[in-house]
Design a protein around this motif. Sequence first.
Motif, short mmCIF file in Angstrom:
data_model
loop_
_atom_site.label_atom_id
_atom_site.label_comp_id
_atom_site.label_asym_id
_atom_site.label_seq_id
_atom_site.Cartn_x
_atom_site.Cartn_y
_atom_site.Cartn_z
N CYS A 147 31.91 -11.96 -83.23
CA CYS A 147 30.42 -11.75 -83.38
C CYS A 147 29.89 -12.14 -84.51
N ILE A 148 28.82 -12.98 -84.75
CA ILE A 148 28.28 -13.03 -86.07
C ILE A 148 26.62 -12.85 -85.84
N GLY A 149 26.12 -11.85 -86.32
CA GLY A 149 24.63 -12.02 -86.25
C GLY A 149 23.69 -12.35 -87.40
N GLY A 150 22.59 -13.06 -87.27
CA GLY A 150 21.54 -13.42 -87.89
C GLY A 150 22.06 -15.00 -88.36
N GLU A 151 21.44 -15.49 -89.16
CA GLU A 151 21.61 -16.69 -89.67
C GLU A 151 22.44 -16.87 -90.86
N THR A 157 28.22 -19.54 -92.75
CA THR A 157 29.67 -19.60 -91.86
C THR A 157 29.10 -19.63 -90.35
N LYS A 158 27.97 -19.28 -89.79
CA LYS A 158 27.75 -19.44 -88.38
C LYS A 158 27.30 -21.00 -88.04
N ASP A 159 26.46 -21.57 -89.17
CA ASP A 159 26.16 -22.86 -89.29
C ASP A 159 27.44 -23.93 -89.12
N ARG A 160 28.56 -23.54 -90.19
CA ARG A 160 29.57 -24.25 -89.90
C ARG A 160 30.62 -24.12 -88.86
N ILE A 161 30.75 -22.97 -88.32
CA ILE A 161 31.33 -22.85 -87.09
C ILE A 161 30.95 -23.61 -85.95
N ARG A 162 29.55 -23.48 -85.80
CA ARG A 162 28.77 -24.36 -84.89
C ARG A 162 28.92 -25.98 -85.07
N VAL A 188 37.40 -22.51 -81.61
CA VAL A 188 36.36 -22.11 -80.65
C VAL A 188 36.46 -22.66 -79.36
N LYS A 189 36.87 -21.82 -78.34
CA LYS A 189 36.91 -22.23 -76.93
C LYS A 189 35.57 -21.97 -76.21
N GLN A 190 34.82 -21.06 -76.66
CA GLN A 190 33.50 -20.68 -75.84
C GLN A 190 32.63 -20.14 -76.79
N THR A 191 31.43 -20.42 -76.66
CA THR A 191 30.46 -19.72 -77.35
C THR A 191 29.23 -18.99 -76.37
N ILE A 192 29.17 -17.91 -76.68
CA ILE A 192 28.36 -17.05 -76.02
C ILE A 192 26.86 -16.63 -76.82
N LEU A 202 23.67 -14.76 -77.79
CA LEU A 202 23.06 -13.71 -77.51
C LEU A 202 21.73 -13.72 -78.32
N ASP A 203 20.81 -12.45 -78.24
CA ASP A 203 19.63 -12.45 -79.04
C ASP A 203 19.76 -12.30 -80.62
N ASP A 204 19.83 -13.31 -81.49
CA ASP A 204 20.09 -13.40 -82.79
C ASP A 204 21.37 -13.11 -83.31
N SER A 205 22.43 -13.36 -82.20
CA SER A 205 23.80 -13.35 -82.57
C SER A 205 24.43 -14.21 -81.60
N GLU A 206 26.00 -14.61 -82.00
CA GLU A 206 26.75 -15.47 -81.20
C GLU A 206 28.12 -14.77 -81.19
N ILE A 207 28.67 -14.52 -80.04
CA ILE A 207 30.07 -14.44 -79.74
C ILE A 207 30.95 -15.77 -79.75
N TYR A 208 32.15 -15.77 -80.32
CA TYR A 208 32.97 -16.82 -80.26
C TYR A 208 34.19 -16.22 -79.64
N ILE A 209 34.72 -17.15 -78.52
CA ILE A 209 36.20 -16.81 -77.89
C ILE A 209 36.92 -17.68 -78.53
#
Length: 223
Positions: free
Chosen positions: A73-77, A80-85, A145-149, A151-158
């Motif tokens: 899980c990564i919160g905020g902007e 790292t989150k940009d590049r995983i997306r 990343v197989k699935q992105t969930i 959330l409010d201001d964060s994302e969970i990566y399976i």
Amino acid sequence: RDMVGPYFSQSERIGSIEQEEHNMKVSLSNPTNAYCPQTFYTYGTYKEDGTPNFGLFCWFGFCWDGELSIMACIGGEKLTKDRIRATGRFSANLVTEELLPLANYFGNKSGYDPNKMQVDAVISKGRVLDIPILQKSPWIFELEVKQTIPLDDSEIYICKIRNTLVEEQFAEKAREGKGPMHINEIKPVVGWGGGTFFKVGDQILPDMETHLEMTDTPGSADP
């Protein structure tokens, strides 16, 4: 009566424990992770220009999705989150006592700072995925990343574990499933996301063989 000791029935003992806990504990007004020691990893991604970026994270764990998988899980902007997306992949490099100063720097310096990665670090590429890894980390996951969930201001990566890079001295035990690694050999760092870090202590439970013998003994607790 079902006896758990010479003087108390099971129901009496449970009631006693519940009363003790009620008397000794208080409720916190807000949820907190002030006490949730977790292992730290640096996540490695490539920026759009092909240069590496690393950030420090601890909201990391395992799950089962038809096979052993990772949830992160990564919160905020964050970059790292940009590049995983953008790429759908990243490395998770275990942070050890030796790596802590560098990892702490990665955690306190914004990935959007163009000078962040001007540091003395041995960085190479993953064996399976096109991702950067920290060569000095003894245990590295190559994750897709197989699935992105969302959330409010964060994302969970399976994530699917595409490869695990392990130092040779730990590889044989890991391959043969001979129980957990000796913590004092790997020297991981634990703590929480507020910037406080701790060493991990000695093993206190029996080894795997002894544990199996104990759980096979009549009257022992279920594993």
